[in-house]
Design a protein around this motif. Structure first.
Motif, mmCIF file in Angstrom:
data_model
loop_
_atom_site.group_PDB
_atom_site.id
_atom_site.type_symbol
_atom_site.label_atom_id
_atom_site.label_comp_id
_atom_site.label_asym_id
_atom_site.label_seq_id
_atom_site.Cartn_x
_atom_site.Cartn_y
_atom_site.Cartn_z
ATOM 1 N N ASP A 155 0.843 -1.195 0.000
ATOM 2 C CA ASP A 155 0.000 0.000 0.000
ATOM 3 C C ASP A 155 0.878 1.245 0.000
ATOM 4 O O ASP A 155 2.004 1.234 0.495
ATOM 5 C CB ASP A 155 -0.910 0.038 1.223
ATOM 6 N N LYS A 156 0.347 2.319 -0.574
ATOM 7 C CA LYS A 156 1.069 3.582 -0.632
ATOM 8 C C LYS A 156 0.196 4.653 0.009
ATOM 9 O O LYS A 156 -0.998 4.749 -0.289
ATOM 10 C CB LYS A 156 1.375 3.943 -2.085
ATOM 11 N N LEU A 201 -5.011 6.279 0.995
ATOM 12 C CA LEU A 201 -4.349 4.986 1.105
ATOM 13 C C LEU A 201 -4.649 4.219 -0.174
ATOM 14 O O LEU A 201 -5.805 3.927 -0.476
ATOM 15 C CB LEU A 201 -4.844 4.207 2.330
ATOM 16 N N TYR A 202 -3.589 3.941 -0.933
ATOM 17 C CA TYR A 202 -3.723 3.355 -2.262
ATOM 18 C C TYR A 202 -3.119 1.955 -2.280
ATOM 19 O O TYR A 202 -1.985 1.762 -1.856
ATOM 20 C CB TYR A 202 -3.012 4.254 -3.281
ATOM 21 N N ASP A 203 -3.894 0.980 -2.757
ATOM 22 C CA ASP A 203 -3.435 -0.399 -2.878
ATOM 23 C C ASP A 203 -2.784 -0.562 -4.250
ATOM 24 O O ASP A 203 -3.473 -0.577 -5.268
ATOM 25 C CB ASP A 203 -4.624 -1.358 -2.721
ATOM 26 N N LYS A 224 -1.171 -3.130 -5.628
ATOM 27 C CA LYS A 224 -1.427 -4.399 -6.312
ATOM 28 C C LYS A 224 -2.811 -4.424 -6.951
ATOM 29 O O LYS A 224 -2.971 -4.862 -8.081
ATOM 30 C CB LYS A 224 -1.287 -5.568 -5.337
ATOM 31 N N LYS A 250 -8.023 2.554 -1.211
ATOM 32 C CA LYS A 250 -8.601 1.801 -0.105
ATOM 33 C C LYS A 250 -9.305 2.715 0.899
ATOM 34 O O LYS A 250 -10.298 2.329 1.498
ATOM 35 C CB LYS A 250 -7.521 1.001 0.620
#
Length: 131
Positions: free
Chosen positions: A3-4, A14-16, A18, A23
Motif C-alpha cells: 500500500d502507498k 491509502l492506495y493499494d 497491487k 482503499k
C-alpha cells in the motif's frame, strides 16, 4: 504491504498498488472559509449514516459566517461516490469553488447526481457514505 500513503495538504489517500485502487480517503483540518460577500444558500445532503458529518459542517458554516444559510440537512435518494459540491445556481459557482477549496479540495461540479431531488439552494454539499 504494497500500500502507498499519498499525502496532500488536507487529505490522506491509502492506495493499494497491487489492486490498483484507493482503499481509504481521510480529510483533516478542514473547515469552511470565512464566507461569501452575500448570502449563499446551502443544502446539505448525505448518504448512509453521514448525518453527523452533515450536521457538524452545518454548525461550522453557521459559526464561520452569517452569509452561509443552511436551508436543509437531509438524507438523499441519490448515491454519491465521493463528497462533492453541486452548483445549482451558476451565478454562485465562484463561491462554491472557494468553499470547496476551504473544505480540503472538495470537487465542484455543475451536474447533479442522478435521482437528486431539486432544491432552491444555490449549492448542494453531498456527503458520501463512509463504511
Amino acid at each position: 504491504v504494497g500500500d502507498k500513503l499519498i499525502a496532500y495538504k488536507q487529505l490522506l489517500v491509502l492506495y493499494d498498488m497491487k489492486a490498483n485502487k484507493i482503499k481509504n480517503i481521510q480529510t483533516f483540518g478542514t473547515k469552511p472559509p470565512p464566507g461569501p460577500a452575500k448570502t449563499l444558500t446551502v443544502a446539505l445532503r448525505y448518504n448512509g449514516n453521514e448525518e453527523a458529518r452533515a450536521k457538524d459542517l452545518k454548525t461550522q458554516m453557521e459559526a464561520a459566517s452569517p452569509n452561509y444559510k443552511i436551508v436543509e440537512v437531509t438524507k438523499s435518494k441519490a448515491t454519491y461516490p465521493l463528497d462533492v459540491i453541486y452548483v445549482v445556481n451558476p451565478a454562485r459557482q465562484a463561491d462554491a469553488i472557494a468553499l470547496g477549496q476551504g473544505l480540503g479540495g472538495s470537487p465542484v461540479v455543475t451536474e447533479s447526481a442522478p435521482g437528486e431531488t431539486p432544491t432552491d439552494a444555490d449549492i448542494i454539499i453531498a456527503f458520501r457514505d463512509i463504511p
